[in-house]
Design an enzyme around this catalytic site. Structure first.
Site, PDB file in Angstrom:
ATOM      1  N   GLU A  42      -1.291  -5.086  -7.281  1.00  0.00           N
ATOM      2  CA  GLU A  42      -2.664  -5.618  -7.358  1.00  0.00           C
ATOM      3  C   GLU A  42      -2.825  -6.384  -8.660  1.00  0.00           C
ATOM      4  OE1 GLU A  42      -5.828  -2.656  -7.087  1.00  0.00           O
ATOM      5  OE2 GLU A  42      -7.124  -3.946  -8.285  1.00  0.00           O
ATOM      6  N   ARG A  46      -9.009 -10.959 -13.683  1.00  0.00           N
ATOM      7  CA  ARG A  46      -9.746 -10.734 -14.935  1.00  0.00           C
ATOM      8  C   ARG A  46      -9.286 -11.672 -16.035  1.00  0.00           C
ATOM      9  NH1 ARG A  46      -9.348  -4.115 -15.247  1.00  0.00           N
ATOM     10  NH2 ARG A  46      -9.836  -3.842 -13.051  1.00  0.00           N
ATOM     11  N   THR A  70     -10.249  -6.812  -8.544  1.00  0.00           N
ATOM     12  CA  THR A  70     -11.449  -7.257  -9.252  1.00  0.00           C
ATOM     13  C   THR A  70     -12.064  -8.482  -8.555  1.00  0.00           C
ATOM     14  OG1 THR A  70     -10.244  -6.604 -11.265  1.00  0.00           O
ATOM     15  CG2 THR A  70     -12.428  -7.474 -11.582  1.00  0.00           C
ATOM     16  N   LYS A 130     -11.592   1.728  -2.025  1.00  0.00           N
ATOM     17  CA  LYS A 130     -11.240   1.986  -3.423  1.00  0.00           C
ATOM     18  C   LYS A 130     -12.276   2.974  -3.976  1.00  0.00           C
ATOM     19  CE  LYS A 130     -11.045  -0.513  -7.850  1.00  0.00           C
ATOM     20  NZ  LYS A 130      -9.781  -0.865  -8.501  1.00  0.00           N
TER      21      LYS A 130
HETATM   22  C1  3PG Z   1      -9.085  -0.539 -12.164  1.00  0.00           C
HETATM   23  O1  3PG Z   1      -9.479  -1.648 -12.357  1.00  0.00           O
HETATM   24  O2  3PG Z   1      -8.799  -0.134 -11.035  1.00  0.00           O
HETATM   25  C2  3PG Z   1      -9.010   0.365 -13.309  1.00  0.00           C
HETATM   26  O3  3PG Z   1      -9.543  -0.248 -14.423  1.00  0.00           O
HETATM   27  C3  3PG Z   1      -7.642   0.840 -13.642  1.00  0.00           C
HETATM   28  O4  3PG Z   1      -7.907   1.905 -14.431  1.00  0.00           O
HETATM   29  P1  3PG Z   1      -6.916   2.460 -15.537  1.00  0.00           P
HETATM   30  O5  3PG Z   1      -6.670   1.353 -16.496  1.00  0.00           O
HETATM   31  O6  3PG Z   1      -7.662   3.634 -16.129  1.00  0.00           O
HETATM   32  O7  3PG Z   1      -5.661   2.901 -14.830  1.00  0.00           O
END
Ligand code: 3PG
Length: 215
Positions: A42, A46, A70, A130
């Site tokens: 994924e 961003r 995102t 999700k």
């Molecule tokens: C996401 O976008 O799914 C999370 O920010 C990932 O979270 P993590 O950096 O705590 O693993």
């Protein structure tokens, strides 16, 4: 049994959430993840080079199954598909994202952490959701509780997951896979230490194999 569009999830227990700051990192990062046994990737929208990274990895790393994360509006959804994304992940949900997924036939994992959000997404036909941010939304206990009223829905939790709590999530029958960035520590990525990334992926794969042994 997953609906056809979600079949790609059957091949993975762990999904790296990739934030790519430098376009030049895209291919070596993807190769390092794939070498560590993690093939469903994924790439979050961003950073300015995220779409270029999706394009580059889709072309150069054929073993990778590349999606976009995102994705917060339908324009980003379209841009991600144009770049080559084969699935879309959103931290939340909206009618326009649902419509885009249905018309483009591109699988969407919309975000949901409340009963109402789960019901809304399931009613629109989305059965793999999700669960973000997992650690501050009740964690594994909340997902376990959802298995009662929402037996046909499963989750991909992300946010605050790492080697210490990965199995808590993966052991739940309604967790399809867990996502996170723990296998891509900033210091290792900045240093281009791809061997370290591969090693962290191998460890994550070994942990997820333990889940199969306990089931
Ligand atoms: C996401 O976008 O799914 C999370 O920010 C990932 O979270 P993590 O950096 O705590 O693993």
């Amino acid at each position: 049994m997953l609906p056809q569009a979600y079949d790609f999830l059957a091949s993975t227990s762990v999904i790296p959430v990739m934030v790519i700051e430098r376009e030049a990192d895209a291919i070596p990062m993807a190769e390092a993840l794939v070498a560590g046994g993690i093939k469903v990737l994924e790439i979050t929208l961003r950073t300015p080079c995220a779409l270029a990274a999706i394009k580059a990895i889709s072309k150069a790393v054929p073993d990778a199954h590349v999606g976009a994360g995102t994705v917060c509006n339908s324009d980003d959804f379209s841009a991600a598909i144009d770049a080559g994304a084969r699935f879309i992940v959103s931290p939340g949900q909206s009618d326009s994202l649902f419509d885009k997924s249905i018309t483009s036939k591109t699988p969407l994992l919309p975000g949901a952490v409340t009963a109402t959000e789960v019901m809304r997404a399931a009613e629109a036909g989305f059965k793999v959701l999700k669960f973000f941010p997992a650690s501050t939304s009740g964690g594994a206990a909340a997902i376990k509780a959802f298995s009662g009223p929402f037996a046909s829905v499963s989750f991909v939790p992300t946010g605050g997951i790492g080697p210490k709590n990965l199995l808590e999530y993966l052991e739940l029958p309604n967790v399809q896979a867990a996502g996170g960035s723990w296998m891509l520590p900033k210091s290792k990525v900045q240093a281009g230490d791809w061997q370290a990334v591969t090693q962290l992926c191998r460890e994550a794969s070994e942990l997820s194999n333990m889940k199969e042994l306990t089931q």
